[in-house]
Design an enzyme around this catalytic site. Structure first.
Site, mmCIF file in Angstrom:
data_model
loop_
_atom_site.group_PDB
_atom_site.id
_atom_site.type_symbol
_atom_site.label_atom_id
_atom_site.label_comp_id
_atom_site.label_asym_id
_atom_site.label_seq_id
_atom_site.Cartn_x
_atom_site.Cartn_y
_atom_site.Cartn_z
ATOM 1 N N LYS A 53 0.855 -1.190 0.000
ATOM 2 C CA LYS A 53 0.000 0.000 0.000
ATOM 3 C C LYS A 53 0.888 1.236 0.000
ATOM 4 C CE LYS A 53 -3.567 2.449 2.563
ATOM 5 N NZ LYS A 53 -4.653 2.353 3.562
ATOM 6 N N ARG B 118 -10.943 9.755 2.071
ATOM 7 C CA ARG B 118 -10.785 10.421 3.370
ATOM 8 C C ARG B 118 -11.914 11.421 3.586
ATOM 9 N NH1 ARG B 118 -4.163 11.054 2.943
ATOM 10 N NH2 ARG B 118 -3.727 8.811 2.988
ATOM 11 N N LYS C 134 1.233 10.101 5.751
ATOM 12 C CA LYS C 134 1.324 8.700 6.167
ATOM 13 C C LYS C 134 2.616 8.040 5.671
ATOM 14 C CE LYS C 134 -3.676 8.045 6.791
ATOM 15 N NZ LYS C 134 -4.803 7.088 6.658
ATOM 16 N N LYS D 29 -2.212 -1.450 -3.829
ATOM 17 C CA LYS D 29 -3.105 -0.296 -3.742
ATOM 18 C C LYS D 29 -2.296 0.977 -3.830
ATOM 19 C CE LYS D 29 -6.173 1.885 -0.455
ATOM 20 N NZ LYS D 29 -6.627 1.937 0.906
ATOM 21 N N TYR E 98 -15.094 0.629 -6.647
ATOM 22 C CA TYR E 98 -16.376 1.339 -6.532
ATOM 23 C C TYR E 98 -17.185 1.209 -7.811
ATOM 24 C CZ TYR E 98 -13.638 3.158 -2.688
ATOM 25 O OH TYR E 98 -12.848 3.244 -1.574
HETATM 26 C C1 PBG Z 1 -7.131 3.711 5.638
HETATM 27 C C2 PBG Z 1 -7.626 3.382 4.287
HETATM 28 C C3 PBG Z 1 -7.535 4.238 3.191
HETATM 29 C C4 PBG Z 1 -8.143 3.609 2.138
HETATM 30 C C5 PBG Z 1 -8.579 2.367 2.575
HETATM 31 N N1 PBG Z 1 -8.246 2.230 3.912
HETATM 32 C C6 PBG Z 1 -7.011 5.613 3.113
HETATM 33 C C7 PBG Z 1 -5.720 5.919 3.688
HETATM 34 O O1 PBG Z 1 -4.839 5.081 3.816
HETATM 35 O O2 PBG Z 1 -5.554 7.085 4.053
HETATM 36 C C8 PBG Z 1 -8.259 4.245 0.771
HETATM 37 C C9 PBG Z 1 -9.325 3.729 -0.111
HETATM 38 C C10 PBG Z 1 -9.648 4.618 -1.261
HETATM 39 O O3 PBG Z 1 -9.043 5.688 -1.506
HETATM 40 O O4 PBG Z 1 -10.573 4.243 -1.990
HETATM 41 N N2 PBG Z 1 -6.759 2.690 6.469
#
Ligand code: PBG
Length: 324
Positions: free
Chosen positions: A197, A207, A219, A250, A315
């Site tokens: 990720k 968010r 992050k 991701k 989505y």
């Molecule tokens: C946070 C989380 C995120 C997403 C899934 N779980 C955002 C982040 O890491 O800030 C993002 C999913 C998306 O953008 O569709 N644990």
């Protein structure tokens, strides 16, 4: 062998031939649908940065899960939006046996037992700092966070979750969660690890949807540097060694090289998460008349399969299935 003995266009000359030689395909079996759940009842609210996507109160989310299952969807991935008053720096609300996530798992498993219910395991929706872990002096603590994540994961398993999806990127959380599950007898609860990720700007709309943007900093001390490739492989191999059943890349589109690298390196199923920003970009381009929505959507989805993913979290899933 060369022209004219070989003409590449022969295998493209008719629809029937193209169908026969096609290497990858999409079906309803490929998708997991994210569901955003909020407190309350009978509410379906639009998410401004994610056109045509909604947050549902639990009653409607349950109906939505049933409807998706009837359309052929095999799995949903639950995310909850927590009220500000419940957020703190200990993850207390995440462990509440009667919290929104816990109630959601029970309600959806009861209403649609055959549907696979996966859950997000991370602290950011519950964090007063908007971070995926416990914060101390502006640092996100690893081991203290992992201890809470394992309890959180166990609590989801106790409610009947079929699969846990840790999205936090702390080190060692897969091993800790796997041991907690084994110890409690949840031997068949799967773990889909967000193993590669990236610290991506494509998460912005998500968010907004969960009101989970980091309150300070970014992050980058836990999510991966977007410039790195080898790290994705080591992260993923370690997660498999720790007990992950499915691994994930991701975001999706901009990281197809990583999907392919993993497909070449590992022998477990690979999921790809086509994230909120990717969804929003296509919606915006289509609304402006710049791109044909459905064709571009299908092209992206098949690209995930071609790159080597066997599960697509998207989505677009419902709309794509309706077109298949
Ligand atoms: C946070 C989380 C995120 C997403 C899934 N779980 C955002 C982040 O890491 O800030 C993002 C999913 C998306 O953008 O569709 N644990």
């Amino acid at each position: 062998m060369m022209y004219p003995l070989y003409r590449n266009r022969r295998l493209r000359a008719s629809a029937a031939m193209r169908d026969l030689v096609r290497e990858t395909s999409l079906s309803a079996n490929d998708f997991i649908v994210p569901l955003f759940i909020v407190e309350g009842s009978k509410t379906k609210t639009a998410i401004p940065s994610m056109p045509d996507y909604f947050r549902f109160s639990l009653d409607l989310a349950t109906a939505e899960a049933k409807r998706l299952y009837d359309l052929g969807v095999k799995g949903v991935l639950l995310f909850v939006k927590v009220d500000d008053a419940q957020k703190d720096n200990t993850g207390a609300a995440a462990l509440n046996p009667d919290g929104l996530m816990q109630r959601s798992i029970r309600a959806i498993k009861k209403a649609v037992p055959e549907l696979l219910v996966a859950t997000d395991v991370a602290l950011d929706p519950y964090s007063s700092f908007g971070h995926d872990g416990i914060v101390k002096e502006d640092k996100v603590l690893n081991d203290a966070t992992v201890a809470i994540l394992s309890k959180m994961a166990l609590s989801h398993a106790e409610c009947g979750a079929d699969m846990l999806a840790p999205s936090d990127m702390m080190d060692g959380r897969i091993l800790s969660i796997r041991q907690a599950l084994e110890k409690a007898g949840y031997v068949n609860t799967a773990i889909m690890s967000y193993s590669a990720k990236y610290a991506s700007a494509f998460y912005g709309p998500f968010r907004d949807a969960l009101d989970s943007a980091p309150g300070f900093g970014d992050k980058k001390t836990y999510q991966m540097d977007v410039a790195n490739r080898k790290e994705a492989i080591t992260e993923t191999i370690r997660d498999i060694e720790e007990g992950a059943d499915i691994v994930m890349v991701k975001p999706g589109m901009a990281y197809l090289d990583i999907v392919r690298d993993l497909a070449n390196e590992v022998q477990v199923p690979i999921a790809v998460y086509q994230v909120s920003g990717e969804y929003a970009m296509l919606k915006a381009a289509a609304a402006k008349g710049l791109l044909d929505h459905d064709s571009v959507m299908m092209e992206q989805l098949i690209a995930f399969k071609r790159a080597g993913a066997s599960i697509i979290v998207s989505y677009h899933a419902e709309h794509a299935i309706s077109l298949l």
